[in-house]
Motif scaffolding. Structure first.
Motif, PDB file in Angstrom:
ATOM      1  N   GLN A   1      41.547  39.638  42.500  1.00  0.00           N
ATOM      2  CA  GLN A   1      41.341  40.076  41.116  1.00  0.00           C
ATOM      3  C   GLN A   1      40.132  40.105  40.937  1.00  0.00           C
ATOM      4  N   GLU A   2      38.949  39.194  41.574  1.00  0.00           N
ATOM      5  CA  GLU A   2      37.738  39.335  41.266  1.00  0.00           C
ATOM      6  C   GLU A   2      36.939  40.422  42.086  1.00  0.00           C
TER       7      GLU A   2
ATOM      8  N   ARG B   1      29.901  29.133  40.073  1.00  0.00           N
ATOM      9  CA  ARG B   1      29.065  30.051  39.364  1.00  0.00           C
ATOM     10  C   ARG B   1      29.316  31.625  39.822  1.00  0.00           C
ATOM     11  N   GLY B   2      29.282  32.511  39.182  1.00  0.00           N
ATOM     12  CA  GLY B   2      29.470  33.995  39.371  1.00  0.00           C
ATOM     13  C   GLY B   2      31.003  34.579  39.315  1.00  0.00           C
ATOM     14  N   PHE B   3      31.778  33.865  38.829  1.00  0.00           N
ATOM     15  CA  PHE B   3      33.096  34.092  38.503  1.00  0.00           C
ATOM     16  C   PHE B   3      33.259  35.065  37.243  1.00  0.00           C
ATOM     17  N   ARG B   4      33.930  36.164  37.373  1.00  0.00           N
ATOM     18  CA  ARG B   4      34.471  36.822  35.862  1.00  0.00           C
ATOM     19  C   ARG B   4      35.417  36.073  35.484  1.00  0.00           C
ATOM     20  N   SER B   5      36.603  35.465  36.103  1.00  0.00           N
ATOM     21  CA  SER B   5      37.602  34.890  35.550  1.00  0.00           C
ATOM     22  C   SER B   5      37.122  33.471  35.417  1.00  0.00           C
ATOM     23  N   ARG B   6      37.738  32.665  34.501  1.00  0.00           N
ATOM     24  CA  ARG B   6      37.371  31.424  34.188  1.00  0.00           C
ATOM     25  C   ARG B   6      38.224  30.350  35.209  1.00  0.00           C
TER      26      ARG B   6
ATOM     27  N   CYS C   1      40.772  36.015  44.576  1.00  0.00           N
ATOM     28  CA  CYS C   1      39.576  36.762  45.390  1.00  0.00           C
ATOM     29  C   CYS C   1      40.006  38.044  45.103  1.00  0.00           C
TER      30      CYS C   1
ATOM     31  N   ASP D   1      27.914  36.789  45.691  1.00  0.00           N
ATOM     32  CA  ASP D   1      28.355  37.111  44.196  1.00  0.00           C
ATOM     33  C   ASP D   1      28.710  35.884  43.313  1.00  0.00           C
ATOM     34  N   ALA D   2      29.439  34.984  44.070  1.00  0.00           N
ATOM     35  CA  ALA D   2      29.971  33.838  43.453  1.00  0.00           C
ATOM     36  C   ALA D   2      30.184  32.558  44.330  1.00  0.00           C
TER      37      ALA D   2
END
Length: 289
Positions: free
Chosen positions: A271-272, A223-228, A269, A203-204
């Motif tokens: 949180q994602e 690449r693929g992370f929701r958080s910045r 990890c 996924d990331a």
């Protein structure tokens, strides 16, 4: 003759999964069955896991996916089929307390092992919803179809393996072209991560580069992370998962993120919503890059 024509049709079908489903449908018609199910054998866990059905009412299918048969349990109806490689033929499933009722309409059932080169691949089951027990000739016919199914499944495995290797080669070619056609490291790393996500089905992913002067790892691409995750953020060698992988020059694998040594990365990890992490050191000529 039915097997012969089935074989000709199979040869004209490119997708292995389509071949297997077609073969099961032919077998179903040949012996006059109303339902078909196939349970794949997991030799490591020693269980049968539901894999495919034909003919079941739609509202019964979700329950089939919950079926798991540990072959070492005596209460498992299919234990002897797996361990002894025997056919099990029940004239009335309602008379066997081991039978798990998914579709109450089913009356008679027959199961045969599906094998290839002496290796068990799974168990094929055929069912009737009318009071018409399967006969010996049905057993013989179904055994022939099971043998052909074993060949089709082995071909499916080889086909998937070959396709996977081709995809890997194409991914390597794409990365190689990126390296040779661009002097911008960020572009190259972005293409690399794109292929990592595609080929490894993750996924990331991120790349951290070693800064020799500060002895830290700095985020160069993500690449693929929701958080910045901002490029340039650093991790000291030996700290957190990535720092440990780099310092020890070993792959780090975690499926639990309560580890205090995981630091802020472990919290991210969680949180994602990640359930698994791999950290792989990038090493060339003995040096972490």
């Amino acid at each position: 003759s039915m097997l012969y024509y089935a074989g000709l049709t199979l040869n004209s079908m490119l997708e292995p999964q389509d071949q297997i489903e077609y073969l099961f449908k032919i077998a179903m018609d040949a012996i006059g069955a109303d339902r078909v199910e196939f349970h794949q054998y997991d030799s490591q866990l020693e269980i049968l896991r539901f894999d495919l059905e034909i003919g079941y009412p739609k509202d019964k299918v979700p329950s089939l996916y919950n079926l798991v048969f540990p072959i070492n349990e005596e209460t498992n109806l299919l234990s002897d089929v797996v361990r002894e490689h025997l056919i099990l033929n029940l004239a009335d499933v309602r008379e066997d307390p081991r039978y798990v009722v998914i579709d109450p309409a089913i009356i008679s059932a027959i199961w045969v092992p599906v094998e290839r080169s002496g290796q068990l691949l799974g168990v094929l089951g055929m069912f009737r919803t009318r009071p018409a027990p399967f006969k010996e000739q049905d057993e013989q016919m179904l055994t022939l179809f099971a043998n052909q199914a074993g060949v089709a499944m082995e071909n499916a495995r080889l086909f998937a393996q070959t396709r996977r290797r081709l995809e890997h080669l194409q991914a390597l070619q794409a990365v190689d072209q990126a390296i040779t056609s661009s002097l911008d490291l960020r572009v190259t790393l972005d293409i690399l991560l794109k292929q990592v996500l595609l080929q490894l089905n993750v996924d990331a992913a991120s790349v951290l580069l070693h800064n020799r002067h500060s002895r830290t790892l700095e985020y160069a691409a993500v690449r693929g992370f929701r958080s910045r995750v901002k490029p340039g953020i650093s991790i000291r060698l030996g700290e957190e998962f990535a720092g440990r992988a780099a310092l020890e020059k070993q792959i780090i694998h975690r499926d639990q993120f309560a580890d205090p040594e995981g630091g802020t990365w472990a919290r991210m990890c969680t949180q994602e919503g990640f359930v698994e992490y791999y950290g792989v050191p990038l090493v060339a000529t003995g040096q972490v890059k």
